[in-house]
Design an enzyme around this catalytic site. Structure first.
Site, PDB file in Angstrom:
ATOM      1  N   ASN A 224      -0.148  -7.038   3.814  1.00 29.16           N
ATOM      2  CA  ASN A 224      -0.465  -5.818   4.533  1.00 29.16           C
ATOM      3  C   ASN A 224      -1.944  -5.512   4.385  1.00 29.16           C
ATOM      4  O   ASN A 224      -2.410  -5.286   3.272  1.00 29.16           O
ATOM      5  CB  ASN A 224       0.362  -4.660   3.960  1.00 29.16           C
ATOM      6  CG  ASN A 224       0.252  -3.421   4.808  1.00 29.16           C
ATOM      7  OD1 ASN A 224       0.686  -3.431   5.961  1.00 29.16           O
ATOM      8  ND2 ASN A 224      -0.327  -2.370   4.263  1.00 29.16           N
ATOM      9  N   GLU A 225      -2.653  -5.516   5.494  1.00 27.15           N
ATOM     10  CA  GLU A 225      -4.059  -5.131   5.492  1.00 27.15           C
ATOM     11  C   GLU A 225      -4.873  -5.947   4.493  1.00 27.15           C
ATOM     12  O   GLU A 225      -5.596  -5.387   3.667  1.00 27.15           O
ATOM     13  CB  GLU A 225      -4.212  -3.648   5.183  1.00 27.15           C
ATOM     14  CG  GLU A 225      -3.483  -2.764   6.153  1.00 27.15           C
ATOM     15  CD  GLU A 225      -3.798  -1.300   5.954  1.00 27.15           C
ATOM     16  OE1 GLU A 225      -3.870  -0.874   4.799  1.00 27.15           O
ATOM     17  OE2 GLU A 225      -3.986  -0.613   6.947  1.00 27.15           O
TER      18      GLU A 225
ATOM     19  N   ASN B 114       0.844  -1.213   0.000  1.00 26.68           N
ATOM     20  CA  ASN B 114       0.000   0.000   0.000  1.00 26.68           C
ATOM     21  C   ASN B 114       0.873   1.254   0.000  1.00 26.68           C
ATOM     22  O   ASN B 114       1.315   1.690  -1.053  1.00 26.68           O
ATOM     23  CB  ASN B 114      -0.989   0.001   1.167  1.00 26.68           C
ATOM     24  CG  ASN B 114      -2.230   0.808   0.835  1.00 26.68           C
ATOM     25  OD1 ASN B 114      -2.868   0.517  -0.170  1.00 26.68           O
ATOM     26  ND2 ASN B 114      -2.578   1.807   1.616  1.00 26.68           N
TER      27      ASN B 114
ATOM     28  N   GLU C 180       1.550  -0.350  12.764  1.00 33.20           N
ATOM     29  CA  GLU C 180       1.581   1.041  12.303  1.00 33.20           C
ATOM     30  C   GLU C 180       0.679   1.812  13.242  1.00 33.20           C
ATOM     31  O   GLU C 180      -0.484   1.440  13.428  1.00 33.20           O
ATOM     32  CB  GLU C 180       0.950   1.197  10.905  1.00 33.20           C
ATOM     33  CG  GLU C 180       1.742   0.662   9.769  1.00 33.20           C
ATOM     34  CD  GLU C 180       0.945   0.719   8.454  1.00 33.20           C
ATOM     35  OE1 GLU C 180       0.057   1.586   8.295  1.00 33.20           O
ATOM     36  OE2 GLU C 180       1.217  -0.137   7.606  1.00 33.20           O
TER      37      GLU C 180
ATOM     38  N   GLU D 228       0.819   4.323  -0.118  1.00 32.83           N
ATOM     39  CA  GLU D 228       0.634   5.457  -1.025  1.00 32.83           C
ATOM     40  C   GLU D 228       1.596   5.390  -2.211  1.00 32.83           C
ATOM     41  O   GLU D 228       2.035   6.401  -2.756  1.00 32.83           O
ATOM     42  CB  GLU D 228       0.755   6.798  -0.286  1.00 32.83           C
ATOM     43  CG  GLU D 228      -0.389   7.088   0.639  1.00 32.83           C
ATOM     44  CD  GLU D 228      -0.396   6.203   1.883  1.00 32.83           C
ATOM     45  OE1 GLU D 228      -1.238   5.282   1.941  1.00 32.83           O
ATOM     46  OE2 GLU D 228       0.419   6.411   2.784  1.00 32.83           O
TER      47      GLU D 228
END
Ligand code: IPT
Length: 996
Positions: free
Chosen positions: A191-192, A132, A298, A134
């Site tokens: 991730n997520e 991810n 995080e 960004e």
């Protein structure tokens, strides 16, 4: 849905309810699980069997393309009190083409792992495949966009692709694990991954098995998108969770409010209890995974900013800055979350085509270390908080103690204790923690040394949004700290008299109680304090006001001598605890090491600065030069350090310019361009039947600008052209017909989900109705691929032209076929400039010709000055060169600034790609903003020698839409720093690899 998700993650209140557990304590029966030198039980991680608070912050080496400076960031993180760094790896950064991987130069991530070990930091590796962050495609490589199999699932083609990457990155990480001589202690897979179907479980199992097969021996975790109970270890006894193969459960969260659109901090929510004081009962991890330590992979220490904002980073640094850190990170720690990583510690720069459509070039993030590598005030506060954690190892693995009572209803005190030593942590904050009243209060608690109501003299204060991290009943340096209303920042064992540095808010009273066998003698060496000995308890009680500093020496009483430094905050943040020393004064102390009787210090000064040193040695050196120190009456030695000399920056007065869109000319030779037809279509974007596949990715062009040329036969009905396209947030296209500029279309900006595709419709010039062949040219700026946060292949949304139709009057569709050709960056997936890598270049004519490179010979170009007085439609290039002479031994951050830096947006409408010495250091969009100042790291910028800037300026050619003034600015100038070598890359066009 995506916007709702983001909004959810930003507020604490939206935490989903997990199973209620009865007792606010740990699962003390949880077995110890051991992975070589790393082990854990329910309470904490252990390294070599020793409990540790893992106090981490995040750094992305790919956002700082000057590897020598990675060490600068790591040293600053360490000096700011972190003991661990969390690192994402960006698959796409290393792989321009399936099967092709590069781990050299700026991509030599092995170096950052080596450096972290050398700098004494543990590492949490987060290797994707999906991150991810960004990033364009959330870190997926460009070529993965062409894969039909759904990403982040058990689709065999996708898993095979992921394995290519994992085989390589895992091999590097494996060599740097703590179990093989490095300092990697934890490893993240995925991730997520919020989609939790059986297929996802098979994928997760595959990732886990792959990491283990690749030699990862440390505990493995996944980062849950909020405290949802996704992918918790199999051992969990909680019913409402999704189980996975992982060893540890970790989650993320970004609570605490946001800045307003105008860029002002808001009051924000109270800090969530995501651990054993929370509604879920047992600690955050444990509420879903009772056998494993609570782990925030995080925790928002800032936030990203988006195209068209008013410039949010300065505000983010405040919103999630000083005080927020005390309140929120303190609440986490009090809740037993003692594996804690702040996202970001250093945000850096999404240079080139790294950014996802949600962000612009700067990824400053409002983090503790600014994009320009400066330590914000919040970093200095972190130094104090991390200093406490380093000083009191008992903080690891604490459990809830019997509640403490606070005399004010506005204030609460979390009260924890160590099972091993009974030491206490008292986290005092408002009730709720976002309260901002001014309160006076006392605390009553059963402490290890007795039941106390303290302070005993004047009450404590809590003034405004704040928290205090207190310890009590702790044995340090052979002393017994019964309690203190001052916060402990550092301890230093010394033969003569050990030191404790305690601090509080300026003007507030402080009280410290120490236990002795008999009354010790108390000497006030500096400032003012009163003391009394409570013979019944054996407590020496010191009362003082936090104001500047007070120094107290205590001798006798059956304990070794102790020097207390009692400081206000402004005083305390000037101290650095490094190696065998405590040092006051410099803006940064990077290292302190004792060699042959001399204390060798390295660090930075922003001005001429007094330095004061407590250390076991009499002699000292600073940045390699001997220091002439004099002894003081309080056991320290002092000297003066020089500051930096000012830096003089050259004015950028002479520019050369050339037109950069020759493709608009109907006579332009596109015979070597690819025909845009026939490539397989893998995008999630639907397209009208009968159109050829025009998507840039299908032809190997994954990043940057795309040029299209189409040929069609003129017809009296050919009145309009409609172009449906994908180009990311604030992406755009420009259109010419037969060399005449027809217009441009821009996609909107904005959070949280920018509109990334759009329909542009232009009237065709009358000439297009004439019989015969006409040429339409399209320049399309692709501002990145979407992320794939929701496992919906959103990264495969179309980029480039989706469909193109010539239309009759009124937009009536009308069958005029257009024969298209496409061009992007030289070589497509076969990079022309592998040193700079996939993020550096797109398909602008000037990029293909190497006009961005410092060694391009522009002597035939016209000279000009800036600001430009007019613009042509299309892209014009501007080049200049200059020499820098930053004094030796100085570290500076120099930036390129466009136009009026006091406002986020210009009236002039244009955009510029900024190339510094051939490196694409970002995109300036004048009328969208907000970024005007582009920091260029040393190594990319030559601080002692020649440099070049090349700008590809794209305008609609309207009067006024022309390049504004461009200047160099110094963002930071320090004496000190570390040596930085220039980053090696081609300098001349003939060094680029040409297409076959
Ligand atoms: C979450 C991601 O794990 C991380 O990669 C990054 O995107 C970060 O937080 C936000 O900056 S994403 C989640 C908050 C939607």
């Amino acid at each position: 849905m995506r916007s709702a998700l983001l909004a959810t993650l930003m507020v604490a209140a939206a935490t989903p309810a997990l199973a209620q557990t009865a007792s606010p304590t740990e699962n003390l029966a949880a077995p110890v699980k051991t992975f070589g030198r790393v082990s854990y039980d329910a309470r904490s991680l252990m390294i070599d069997g020793k409990r540790q608070v893992i106090w981490s912050s995040e750094f992305h080496p790919f956002r700082l393309p000057s590897p020598d400076l990675w060490r600068d960031i790591l040293q600053k993180m360490k000096a700011s009190g972190f003991n661990t760094v969390a690192i994402y790896f960006d698959w796409g950064y290393h792989s321009p083409k399936q099967g092709v991987y590069d781990f050299t130069g700026i991509r030599d991530v092995e170096r950052v792992l080596t450096m972290a070990k050398e700098e004494g930091l543990y590492v949490i590796t987060r290797a994707g495949p999906y991150v991810n962050a960004e990033l364009s495609r959330g870190g997926f490589p460009g070529w993965l966009v062409n894969q039909r199999g759904k990403a982040r699932t058990d689709d065999p083609a996708y898993m095979a692709a992921a394995d290519e990457w994992l085989t390589r990155i895992d091999a590097i990480i494996a060599r740097h694990q703590i179990n093989s001589g490095g300092s990697v202690i934890l490893h993240q897979i995925e991730n997520e991954l919020a989609l939790t179907t059986p297929a996802q479980r098979r994928y997760m199992d595959h990732l886990y098995a792959k990491a283990r097969a690749d030699g990862i021996t440390v505990p493995i975790f996944h980062n849950d998108q909020g405290r949802n109970g996704d992918w918790v270890p199999e051992s969990s006894t909680v019913a409402q969770v999704v189980k996975g193969p992982n060893d540890l459960y970790a989650f993320d969260g970004y609570p605490g409010g946001t800045c307003t659109v105008a860029g002002k901090p808001t009051r924000g929510s109270a800090a969530p209890d995501w651990g054993f004081y929370g509604p879920g009962g047992a600690k955050g991890g444990a509420s879903a995974s009772p056998d494993t330590p609570a782990f925030l992979a995080e925790f928002g220490g800032g936030w990203f900013d988006y195209w068209g904002s008013n410039g949010g980073y300065a505000c983010n640094a405040i919103q999630r800055g000083k005080r927020f850190q005390r309140v929120f990170y303190g609440t986490n720690l009090a809740n037993g979350i003692d594996i804690h990583s702040v996202y970001m510690g250093y945000g850096g720069t999404s240079w080139g085509w790294l950014p996802a459509p949600v962000v612009f070039t700067s990824y400053d993030y409002g983090s503790a270390i600014s994009e320009g590598r400066g330590l914000r005030d919040k970093a200095l506060e972190m130094k104090q908080l991390g200093g406490l954690i380093a000083s009191v190892p008992d903080l690891a693995g604490m459990i809830a103690a019997a509640p403490a009572t606070v005399s004010s209803a506005n204030v609460q005190a979390y009260h924890n204790r160590s099972l091993e030593t009974d030491a206490r942590f008292l986290m005092v904050t408002h009730k709720p923690s976002n309260g901002a009243t001014d309160d006076a209060f006392t605390i009553t608690a059963d402490l290890p040394d007795g039941r106390y109501t303290f302070p005993q003299a004047q009450p404590m204060r809590l003034t405004g949004f704040d928290a205090k991290w207190l310890v009590a009943g702790v044995t340090l340096l052979g002393q017994r700290l019964v309690y203190s209303t001052s916060e402990l920042q550092a301890t230093l064992p010394l033969a003569g008299s050990s030191l404790m540095l305690l601090y509080g808010r300026a003007g507030e009273p402080g009280e410290t109680a120490l236990r002795y066998a008999s009354a010790p003698s108390v000497h006030i060496l500096e400032g003012q304090a009163t003391s009394r000995f409570d013979a019944a308890r054996g407590d020496l009680i010191l009362d003082y006001t936090h104001q500047g500093r007070t120094v107290v020496r205590i001798e006798g009483g059956g304990r070794p001598p102790l020097t207390l430094i009692l400081a206000d905050e402004a005083e305390a943040v000037r101290y650095w605890r490094q190696g065998p020393a405590l040092v006051r004064g410099p803006a940064l102390v990077r290292h302190a090491a004792l060699t042959r009787g001399t204390l060798a210090l390295t660090g930075d000064t922003s001005d001429q600065t007094p330095i004061e040193i407590w250390a076991p040695a009499g002699k000292a050196s600073w940045n390699g030069k001997p220091l002439a120190t004099s002894p003081t009456a309080i056991g320290s030695r002092t000297a003066t350090l020089p500051g930096p000399a000012p830096i003089t920056l050259p004015a950028l007065t002479v520019w050369r310019t050339a037109d950069g869109t020759p493709e608009a000319d109907p006579r332009f030779d596109d015979s070597r361009w690819q025909v845009a037809a026939g490539a397989p279509y893998a995008s999630i974007t639907a397209r009208p039947d009968g159109q050829p596949n025009l998507l840039a990715d299908a032809y190997g062009f994954h990043d940057g600008d795309i040029l299209y040329r189409g040929r069609f036969s003129g017809s009296p009905d050919a009145k309009q052209i409609a172009l449906y396209y994908g180009a990311g947030g604030s992406g755009m296209l420009q259109v010419w017909v037969d060399g005449a500029f027809v217009g441009q279309h821009e996609l909107p900006s904005g959070l949280p989900r920018p509109i990334t595709t759009g329909l542009a419709r232009f009237d065709l010039p009358a000439a297009a109705q004439a019989p015969g062949e006409h040429v339409v040219t399209v320049m399309l700026r692709n501002n990145g691929h979407n992320w794939d946060l929701d496992v919906d292949d959103f990264h495969k949304e179309a980029r480039g032209l989706i469909s193109a139709s010539i239309e009759a009057p009124g937009g009536r569709s009308f069958a005029v076929p257009i024969a298209w050709k496409i061009q992007g960056r030289t070589g497509g997936e076969a990079l022309a400039d592998p040193a700079r890598g996939p993020a550096n270049s797109g398909g602008q004519y000037g990029e293909r010709m190497g006009w961005h490179l410092p060694g391009f010979d522009d002597r035939r170009w016209a000279t000009t000055t800036l600001p430009a007085t007019s613009a042509k439609p299309g892209t014009s290039w501007y080049r200049t060169s200059f020499t820098l002479a930053v004094p030796k031994g100085q570290d500076a951050t120099i930036a390129v600034a466009f136009g009026d830096t006091t406002t986020p947006r210009s009236v002039a409408k244009y955009r510029a790609l900024l190339f510094v010495n051939g490196w694409n250091m970002g995109q300036f969009i004048a009328h969208i903003g907000p970024q005007r100042v582009f920091p260029i790291p040393e190594g990319i910028l030559n601080h002692r020698g020649p440099n070049s800037i090349a700008l590809a300026v794209t305008s609609d050619g309207a009067p006024g839409d022309a390049l504004e003034a461009v200047k160099l600015v110094t963002l930071r100038n320090m004496r000190g720093g570390i040596p930085v070598s220039p980053v090696a890359a081609p300098t001349r066009p003939d060094q680029l690899i040409q297409e076959k």
